[in-house]
Design an enzyme around this catalytic site. Structure first.
Site, mmCIF file in Angstrom:
data_model
loop_
_atom_site.group_PDB
_atom_site.id
_atom_site.type_symbol
_atom_site.label_atom_id
_atom_site.label_comp_id
_atom_site.label_asym_id
_atom_site.label_seq_id
_atom_site.Cartn_x
_atom_site.Cartn_y
_atom_site.Cartn_z
ATOM 1 N N TYR A 113 36.014 11.953 17.631
ATOM 2 C CA TYR A 113 36.211 11.867 16.180
ATOM 3 C C TYR A 113 37.320 10.901 15.805
ATOM 4 O O TYR A 113 37.296 10.319 14.721
ATOM 5 C CB TYR A 113 36.453 13.266 15.593
ATOM 6 C CG TYR A 113 35.189 14.106 15.615
ATOM 7 C CD1 TYR A 113 34.092 13.728 14.850
ATOM 8 C CD2 TYR A 113 35.080 15.218 16.422
ATOM 9 C CE1 TYR A 113 32.918 14.465 14.894
ATOM 10 C CE2 TYR A 113 33.902 15.957 16.459
ATOM 11 C CZ TYR A 113 32.825 15.582 15.696
ATOM 12 O OH TYR A 113 31.662 16.295 15.729
ATOM 13 N N ASP A 158 26.951 3.660 19.355
ATOM 14 C CA ASP A 158 26.532 3.641 20.763
ATOM 15 C C ASP A 158 25.912 2.315 21.202
ATOM 16 O O ASP A 158 25.623 2.137 22.375
ATOM 17 C CB ASP A 158 25.485 4.739 21.022
ATOM 18 C CG ASP A 158 26.047 6.129 20.841
ATOM 19 O OD1 ASP A 158 27.273 6.257 20.749
ATOM 20 O OD2 ASP A 158 25.249 7.076 20.784
#
Ligand code: ATP
Ligand code: MG
Length: 457
Positions: A380, A229
Site C-alpha cells: 500500500y 504489475d
C-alpha cells in the site's frame, strides 16, 4: 460502417503485402450517421498523424525454431512482424468540441500516475475547446450510486493534482452492470468516456463500447491501461510500473539492512504481482540485494533437498544473512485456497508472504539454528506514491493521446507504448490474458544470474 466514412482500421492493412505471421488489428470504431466526414480541428497541433501511420511493434528473425522465444511462431516460420496504429492528433476530428460532454473514471486499485493522466486528459480536452468535463467519482459505482455526485473538472481543478499520489476521483471495485452504466451516460449526455483501469476495468470499457454501439449512440470509449504489475500484453510498459520498482527497491534495501544487521537475519519482502512477477523480477534486478526471487510463473518447493529453505540455510551458513523477494501471486499451490472473491469477482489470494515467514521460523526451529526473520509488505505504501519522472512523462503522453484518439473517432481502444512508440490498440487485443514473465526469457535468466539462486523444484 464504410458508408459513414469513419476511419476504418482494417482499411489500413488492405494494401500490405502478405508477410508471414503479420499481425493486424481489427476495426474498433463507433457507428453513427453524425460522424459524416469529420471536421477540421480548430486546435492547432504541431503536425498531424495520418490514419495510415503504423508502428512496427516487433520484427525478429529466428535462425532456428529452437531459439529462445521462437516457440511463439508457427512451424517453419522464422519471421515475425507486428504492426499497430500510431497514436496522436488527426487533422480531421469527429466531434464538435462544443458538443462534447467528456467524463473520466478511474477503477480498480491505486497506481502511481493516475492523477497525472486525469490532469493531461482535462488539459488536452480544453485545448480542443471542450467546456464540459466531469469526473465520475469512485469508479463505475459513481455512475449509479445515489450519494455520489459527479465532479466538474477544469484546468484549474487539476493543475496540481499530480503532485500527490492516489486518484483525485477515487477508485472502487464492483458496481453497476454495463446497461446501468450506459443508461446513466445517456441521462448525463456523456459522449466521450475516458476509463483508467486494469484488465477488469477494460473489460468493462469494452462492454460499454459494445453497448453504445448497439444503441447507436455517438459515443467513444477510450481506455488508459493502469496496472502497476506491468501485465498488459504487447505494451512495453504501463504507467506506475517504473515508480513501483523504484519504491520496491527501497523496501528491499530496508530488508537487506535489517537482515544484515541481525545474527542470521532473513529479510522477506512481498511485492505486488498477482499473476505476473515483473515487479519482483525488476526490483530484484535493480536492487542487486536479493538472494531469492519467487514469482507466480516459476513453481517452487519450500521443503525438500532442492527447496527454498535448504538454500536459505546454505545462505545463512555462507553469508550470514539473506534477502527473499516474493510476488503476491507466487506459490499459491502451497497455501490453502480461500475461494473468496472481491467485489469485482477477482480471487482473493492467500498470503504467501506470511506463509513463507512462518515456514522459515518453523524450519530453523526444527533444525535448531537461530534465524531472525523480518517481514516487510510495502504494497500500500508503493501504490500510493506519486509517479516518478519517467512515469510522469509516460502519463502525460498517454493522457494526451487518449484525447486525440477520442476526437479521431476511435472507440473501444486503449493507449500504450509499444517498441518505444505511442500507439492505439483495440481493447480485446490487450486484455485477452495477462502478460507474464517467460521463465525461458533472457530477463528471468539474468535475474537468476544476479540472485545466484538455483531451481527450487
Ligand atoms: P486492478 O489492476 O487494480 O485489479 P482492474 O481494472 O482489473 O484493476 P477490477 O476490480 O477487476 O480492477 O475491475 C474494476 C471495475 O471493472 C469494477 O468496477 C468491475 O465491476 C468492472 N469489471 C471487472 N471485470 C469486468 C468484466 N468482465 N466486465 C465488465 N466489467 C468488469
Ligand atoms: Mg485486475
Amino acid at each position: 460502417e464504410r458508408r459513414f466514412n469513419i476511419p476504418h482500421l482494417t482499411d489500413i492493412f488492405k494494401d500490405l503485402q502478405p508477410i508471414p505471421s503479420t499481425f493486424c488489428l481489427r476495426s474498433r470504431t463507433p457507428v453513427s450517421e453524425d460522424f459524416a466526414d469529420g471536421y477540421p480541428s480548430d486546435a492547432k497541433w504541431h503536425g498531424y498523424i495520418n490514419n495510415n501511420d503504423r508502428v512496427l511493434l516487433k520484427v525478429i528473425h529466428y535462425s532456428s525454431p529452437t531459439s529462445a522465444g521462437a516457440e511463439c511462431i508457427g512451424p517453419g516460420c522464422t519471421w515475425v512482424e507486428q504492426w499497430v496504429h500510431r497514436a496522436g492528433p488527426r487533422e480531421k476530428i469527429y466531434f464538435k468540441p462544443e458538443k462534447v460532454n467528456a467524463a473520466i473514471v478511474t477503477c480498480g486499485g491505486l497506481c502511481p500516475g493516475l492523477n497525472d493522466v486525469i490532469r493531461q486528459i482535462v488539459i488536452t480536452l480544453e485545448i480542443y475547446g471542450v467546456k464540459n468535463i466531469v469526473g465520475i467519482p469512485f469508479g463505475y459505482r459513481g455512475f449509479t450510486d445515489k450519494g455520489i455526485k459527479e465532479m466538474p473538472l477544469t484546468r484549474k481543478v487539476v493543475q496540481n493534482i499530480h503532485l500527490s499520489g492516489g486518484s483525485l476521483l477515487g477508485v472502487s471495485r464492483g458496481g453497476p452492470t454495463t446497461k446501468e452504466i450506459v443508461d446513466s451516460m445517456e441521462e448525463r449526455g456523456i459522449n466521450m468516456l475516458f476509463v483508467l483501469g486494469g484488465n477488469g476495468t477494460h473489460a468493462g470499457a469494452n462492454a460499454i463500447h459494445d453497448e453504445v454501439r448497439k444503441r447507436r449512440m455517438k459515443v467513444v470509449v477510450v481506455g488508459v491501461p493502469k496496472t502497476i504489475d506491468n501485465d498488459i500484453l504487447l505494451l512495453d510498459k504501463t504507467f506506475g510500473f517504473d515508480t513501483a520498482v523504484e519504491e520496491a527497491q527501497r523496501a528491499i534495501n530496508s530488508a537487506y539492512i535489517e537482515a544484515h544487521s541481525a545474527y542470521h537475519g532473513v529479510g522477506l519482502v512481498k511485492l505486488m504481482g498477482r499473476s505476473s512477477g515483473f515487479i519482483a523480477m525488476h526490483a530484484s534486478l535493480s536492487s542487486g540485494q536479493v538472494d531469492i526471487c519467487l514469482i507466480p510463473e516459476v513453481p517452487f518447493h519450500l521443503h525438500g533437498p532442492h527447496g527454498v529453505l535448504r538454500h536459505l540455510k546454505y545462505l545463512l551458513d555462507s553469508k550470514g544473512s539473506a534477502v527473499i523477494c516474493v510476488a503476491e501471486g507466487a506459490g499459491q499451490n502451497l497455501i490453502q485456497k480461500t475461494n473468496a472473491k472481491d467485489a469485482s469477482g477477482n480471487m482473493i489470494l492467500g498470503d504467501i508472504g506470511v506463509h513463507i515467514q512462518q515456514e522459515i521460523k518453523k524450519y530453523f526451529k526444527e533444525i535448531g539454528i537461530p534465524a531472525d526473520v523480518k517481514y516487510i509488505d510495502p504494497t500500500y505504501m508503493i501504490r500510493a506514491v506519486r509517479a516518478n519522472a519517467s512515469d510522469g512523462i509516460l502519463c502525460t503522453v498517454l493522457g494526451q493521446n487518449a484525447v486525440h484518439g477520442a476526437f479521431a473517432g476511435y472507440s473501444g481502444i486503449t493507449v500504450g507504448i509499444c517498441n518505444t512508440h505511442y500507439v492505439y490498440f483495440p481493447i480485446p487485443e490487450v486484455i485477452s490474458y495477462p502478460k507474464v514473465v517467460d521463465p525461458n526469457s533472457r530477463m528471468w535468466h539474468r535475474c537468476l544470474t544476479s540472485t545466484g539462486q538455483p531451481d527450487f523444484i
